[in-house]
Design a protein around this motif. Structure first.
Motif, PDB file in Angstrom:
ATOM      1  N   THR A 107       3.002   0.513  -2.410  1.00  9.34           N
ATOM      2  CA  THR A 107       1.649   0.876  -1.443  1.00  9.34           C
ATOM      3  C   THR A 107       0.362   0.385  -1.578  1.00  9.34           C
ATOM      4  O   THR A 107      -0.173   0.103  -0.900  1.00  9.34           O
ATOM      5  N   PHE A 108       0.327   0.742  -2.467  1.00  6.65           N
ATOM      6  CA  PHE A 108      -0.928  -0.443  -3.320  1.00  6.65           C
ATOM      7  C   PHE A 108      -0.893  -1.722  -3.410  1.00  6.65           C
ATOM      8  O   PHE A 108      -1.237  -1.929  -2.788  1.00  6.65           O
ATOM      9  N   PHE A 109       0.130  -2.168  -4.378  1.00  9.63           N
ATOM     10  CA  PHE A 109       0.013  -3.332  -3.440  1.00  9.63           C
ATOM     11  C   PHE A 109       0.212  -4.263  -1.853  1.00  9.63           C
ATOM     12  O   PHE A 109       0.501  -5.000  -1.486  1.00  9.63           O
ATOM     13  N   GLY A 110       1.514  -2.731  -1.305  1.00 12.82           N
ATOM     14  CA  GLY A 110       1.188  -3.552   0.268  1.00 12.82           C
ATOM     15  C   GLY A 110       0.881  -3.529   1.129  1.00 12.82           C
ATOM     16  O   GLY A 110      -0.370  -4.874   1.702  1.00 12.82           O
ATOM     17  N   LEU A 131      -4.044 -14.064  -5.585  1.00 15.18           N
ATOM     18  CA  LEU A 131      -5.276 -13.283  -6.563  1.00 15.18           C
ATOM     19  C   LEU A 131      -5.553 -11.775  -7.091  1.00 15.18           C
ATOM     20  O   LEU A 131      -5.352 -11.285  -8.345  1.00 15.18           O
ATOM     21  N   MET A 132      -4.268 -11.083  -5.959  1.00 10.24           N
ATOM     22  CA  MET A 132      -4.499  -9.873  -6.194  1.00 10.24           C
ATOM     23  C   MET A 132      -3.304 -10.130  -7.825  1.00 10.24           C
ATOM     24  O   MET A 132      -3.371  -8.746  -7.763  1.00 10.24           O
ATOM     25  N   PHE A 133      -2.012 -10.619  -7.485  1.00  7.97           N
ATOM     26  CA  PHE A 133      -1.536 -10.125  -7.874  1.00  7.97           C
ATOM     27  C   PHE A 133      -1.730 -11.118  -9.224  1.00  7.97           C
ATOM     28  O   PHE A 133      -0.585 -11.111 -10.705  1.00  7.97           O
ATOM     29  N   THR A 134      -2.091 -11.421  -9.582  1.00  5.81           N
ATOM     30  CA  THR A 134      -3.005 -12.158 -10.822  1.00  5.81           C
ATOM     31  C   THR A 134      -2.706 -10.722 -11.978  1.00  5.81           C
ATOM     32  O   THR A 134      -3.020 -10.992 -12.895  1.00  5.81           O
TER      33      THR A 134
END
Length: 392
Positions: A107-110, A131-134
């Protein structure tokens, strides 16, 4: 890029460490809790299952909350879950705490991906997701090796205490930097959200994610025996080589985001083709030490070059209703692919044709994902060369 994106990356860093660090601490956990190594390994499967179940459930439960509130609540769950892991007196308590922590992951990544796209111009949405997934990629390069060292030096519980501290810091950064309303709150009800699962392109997008990442983890799960038994590296050389993999993750992640901003559909198809090529040629590369190291880096780049394009593609297919749910479910699909790939690789090793064939079998999975993606395009018929921003 807005500072709020770096706050999301900080949360992603903490979650990434929790997901992967247990792999380096299996011996310590099994010895301390008096369980077998295989039983300790089930903690990884339990975490993945928690992501798959928790992502849709928590997204639905928090669907009417402001998104910043959702992110803060998830970081609180993440922090408390790691605290419970640090204090766990036995194996089953540790398993339950790990599953609780995993509930916050998807849920955080979604939701974070939806928030990230609302913070930037339409032509930079995929780069914002990247950038978030960095934070996740940096967790693999720096956080996991440090967490493994910390756990081996001071006990595995010390690692979870450290990650608990990371969760507190990430909570504070999100509280300070993420705007209160970075995107309009979705007005759809639960029935409207669930209706997106009746859209064939959305379902096919999830299938592409599962198949693509199953190919990655069919190989990456067994990268240590591949490098030691086939290439001939000493066990001590595996960790430094994995730093090359981490460098590839960062490069592929950022490149995938930039390409997807301009050509979303070609980026999805192209990244799957590249991943299949890297996996298909890896068997040859493993017989040369220099080429093996290069290919490990290429595997990292090809693996994460798919992330932002696939996440952005699913968001576009869910346009109009249930974007947060679709985004979270796609994160669950990544983890389902992780589990399926690890299982398939294990079957190839245990029941034939053996370790040397793992990369060949793994290459078939992104090719299957490519076929599913093509079917989705046939049903949806977008313009292949059209920029993502023009369709958003």
């Amino acid at each position: 890029m807005p500072l709020a994106l770096y706050a999301l990356a900080a949360g992603a860093f903490g979650i990434g460490v929790t997901e992967f660090v247990i792999m380096g601490l299996l011996l310590d956990v099994s010895a301390d809790l008096g369980v077998s190594i295989s039983a300790a390994g089930q903690l990884i499967s339990g975490y993945a299952l928690g992501v798959v179940i928790g992502a849709p459930l928590l997204t639905i439960a928090t669907g009417r909350w402001p998104r910043k509130t959702v992110l803060l609540a998830l970081m609180a769950v993440f922090t408390l879950g790691n605290l419970a892991c640090a204090l766990a007196p036995d194996y089953w308590t540790l398993m339950a705490a790990g599953v609780l922590t995993a509930f916050a992951h998807g849920t955080f990544f979604g939701v974070g991906a939806v928030v990230a796209t609302g913070l930037v111009a339409p032509n930079r949405k995929a780069s914002a997701i990247a950038l978030m997934f960095t934070g996740l990629t940096i967790a693999n390069i720096l956080g996991v090796p440090f967490g493994t060292w910390l756990g081996q030096a001071f006990g595995w519980r010390a690692t979870f205490w450290a990650v608990t501290l990371v969760g507190i810091v990430a909570f504070a950064i999100i509280l300070l930097l993420v705007p209160r309303s970075p995107a309009a709150l979705e007005k759809s009800d639960l029935r409207g959200d669930l209706a997106l699962f009746g859209r064939a392109p959305v379902l096919l997008g999830f299938a592409v994610t599962v198949l693509g990442y199953a190919g990655v983890f069919a190989v990456f799960t067994y990268i240590a025996p591949l490098l030691t038994e086939i290439t001939g590296f000493a066990e001590a050389a595996v960790s430094p080589i994995l730093l090359v993999f981490g460098g590839g993750l960062i490069a592929g992640n950022l490149a995938g985001g930039k390409f997807a901003d301009r050509w979303l559909v070609p980026s999805v198809l192209g990244s799957l083709v590249v991943l299949a090529l890297v996996l298909g040629t890896m068997n040859f590369a493993l017989h040369s030490r220099a080429m093996a190291v290069i290919h490990v880096g290429l595997l990292g780049a090809a693996a994460f070059a798919t992330v932002a394009p696939l996440q952005m593609w699913v968001l576009e297919k869910a346009e109009g209703a249930g974007q947060s749910l679709a985004s979270s479910f796609n994160i669950a699909a990544f983890n389902l692919g992780n589990a399926a790939g690890a299982w398939l690789g294990g079957m190839v090793i245990a029941h034939g044709p053996g370790l040397g064939a793992v990369t060949w079998v793994a290459a078939l999975l992104p090719l299957s994902a490519l076929a599913v993606a093509w079917l989705a395009l046939r049903l949806d018929r977008p313009t292949l060369g059209e920029p993502a921003s023009a369709r958003s």
